[in-house]
Design a protein around this motif. Sequence first.
Motif, PDB file in Angstrom:
ATOM      1  N   GLU A  29      22.898  -4.920   0.407  1.00 31.19           N
ATOM      2  CA  GLU A  29      22.473  -5.823  -0.668  1.00 31.19           C
ATOM      3  C   GLU A  29      23.685  -6.413  -1.381  1.00 31.19           C
ATOM      4  N   ILE A  30      24.677  -5.579  -1.654  1.00 28.61           N
ATOM      5  CA  ILE A  30      25.914  -6.058  -2.296  1.00 28.61           C
ATOM      6  C   ILE A  30      26.631  -7.040  -1.385  1.00 28.61           C
TER       7      ILE A  30
ATOM      8  N   LEU B 134      19.350  -7.513   7.636  1.00 30.00           N
ATOM      9  CA  LEU B 134      20.202  -8.224   6.675  1.00 30.00           C
ATOM     10  C   LEU B 134      19.828  -9.697   6.566  1.00 30.00           C
ATOM     11  N   ALA B 135      19.410 -10.292   7.695  1.00 35.25           N
ATOM     12  CA  ALA B 135      19.033 -11.709   7.686  1.00 35.25           C
ATOM     13  C   ALA B 135      17.877 -11.984   6.736  1.00 35.25           C
ATOM     14  N   SER B 136      17.019 -10.981   6.518  1.00 32.20           N
ATOM     15  CA  SER B 136      15.826 -11.178   5.684  1.00 32.20           C
ATOM     16  C   SER B 136      16.123 -11.153   4.189  1.00 32.20           C
ATOM     17  N   ILE B 137      17.331 -10.777   3.787  1.00 27.61           N
ATOM     18  CA  ILE B 137      17.667 -10.759   2.350  1.00 27.61           C
ATOM     19  C   ILE B 137      18.727 -11.789   1.989  1.00 27.61           C
TER      20      ILE B 137
ATOM     21  N   GLY C 146      26.725 -17.517   7.430  1.00 30.32           N
ATOM     22  CA  GLY C 146      25.738 -16.516   7.816  1.00 30.32           C
ATOM     23  C   GLY C 146      26.410 -15.220   8.218  1.00 30.32           C
ATOM     24  N   VAL C 147      25.874 -14.562   9.244  1.00 28.94           N
ATOM     25  CA  VAL C 147      26.313 -13.228   9.646  1.00 28.94           C
ATOM     26  C   VAL C 147      26.791 -13.222  11.088  1.00 28.94           C
TER      27      VAL C 147
ATOM     28  N   ASP D 276      12.370  -6.173   8.604  1.00 30.16           N
ATOM     29  CA  ASP D 276      12.234  -6.064   7.151  1.00 30.16           C
ATOM     30  C   ASP D 276      12.700  -4.681   6.715  1.00 30.16           C
ATOM     31  N   PHE D 277      13.368  -4.620   5.571  1.00 35.43           N
ATOM     32  CA  PHE D 277      13.885  -3.334   5.087  1.00 35.43           C
ATOM     33  C   PHE D 277      12.769  -2.336   4.739  1.00 35.43           C
TER      34      PHE D 277
END
Length: 506
Positions: free
Chosen positions: A208-209, A234-237, A301-302, A193-194
């Motif tokens: 975020e962008i 990043l996965a959490s946002i 996804g990423v 988490d961030f």
Amino acid sequence: MVTKAITAANIGINSCKIEVEVDVTYASPMMNIVGLPDNAVSEAKERVHSAIKNSGFTFPIGKVIVNLAPADIRKEGTNFDLPIAIGILKEQGIEIPDDLEMGFIGELSLDGSLRKINGVLPLVSGLKECGIKKVFVPYDNAKEAALVQGIDVYGAKHLGDIVNHFVETPIEKTSVDINNYLEENANTDYTYDFKDVKGQQKAKKALEIAAAGGHNILMSGSPGSGKTLMAKCLASILPPLELQEALELTKIYSISGLLQNDNPLMTKRPYRAVHHTASQNGIIGGGSNPKPGEITLAHRGVLFLDEMVEFPRQVLEVLRQPLEDGEVVISRAKNSIKYPAKFMLVGAMNPCPCGFLGDKEKDCTCSEFQIQRYRSKLSGPLLDRIDLVINVPRLTTDELINTKTESEPSIKIRERVIKARKLQAKRYADEGIFTNSELSGKQIKKYCKLDEKTSEFLKTAAQKYQLSGRKFDRILKLSRTIADLAECENIQLVHVTQALQYRAEI
């Protein structure tokens, strides 16, 4: 008399209808399967023979010929066992309707039980598109198959269950409320988490962008600056999957055999972290029987490449075409298969071999030649396809020990990302795309219009920084995403200015 049973064969993440024709002639007892079968299909004759015998039925005495039509399509996998057995049982006079709107998919055990197979979702989806009204699948695949709306799905545990379905004991139809299932499983807890990431406000804003518009991003910084941790966060946002995205992603994971038994539908965007020792085929996909690679598994996804410059250059260069087109075509002498690959590329690297170039607390020990050779592993054309390139400095001692200031949690960032994605979904509802990063040249002109002042500023910046045509378009896409996060209908000068700040060269 020739009997028929309907099934399907996978071609990439799609499928085509296959007719299984069975004919028995009075000749020396044997069984032949024709129609371009692979080894797994050819071995079906042994499994089918034992399954029919051990299920209490009689196997025909004579020559059994099985044709898989159309014969010019290569047949792979074990899902042909069940339709072959059904065709043989029909030939023996078993009371199974000769209904060409009914399909059969499944692998048989020697005792007649049905085993779970890979790729059921695209198989059933293909049959539905061909007008098939009902389909029988292994019990363990029933929920996955039922994700396809508009076709009756029956999950059977044994070959005998299917025969009894038409005689005395109907199998209960399997159904899944796909929309409720997607909503119930979309919100899950994340390990990273961030709120646990100290400082690095600029990098967090850049991520975020990137999440809001589906943009590619490269982070460069000293060891221990938090690049890998932020990539995991990043996965959490990332926003929840749309229904169409979830089904497409589920097809990919179904073919790859990566679906969980208790979770027939992909409900979270994938996060694939690849080690730099991965092979070219492992990342792109391939093999003698082409299978999806990491870029396809990261679809919607990423794909995270840690220590990006440590990857062999030829492996990085093969990413160029998928990054541009959003798909990868694997060509072989006998066939060509297309897989989707619309993923966010997230890269992390050190600024130099020792890792401390530009560090405020530790001196760099690399020569100019070493630094240049190190950075040259990332070619210009590859960097052109990355939207955000940012420097991630090492945290100061004060930032590390500061316990008073709390970082913004991922759930708050995610709300802004979801809001921006909804704006994009509404804007591109008739365009067949989901995010700003997917805009084509024609669509950029339509949706990324600038006023005269902003246009002049960008023209001056393009001349000063010698922006290529591709990089110019990516600046406009990035500006569009920044405007969406600010909930502005039109791109303004401040959005373009911010987009240019995130294009720092490494």
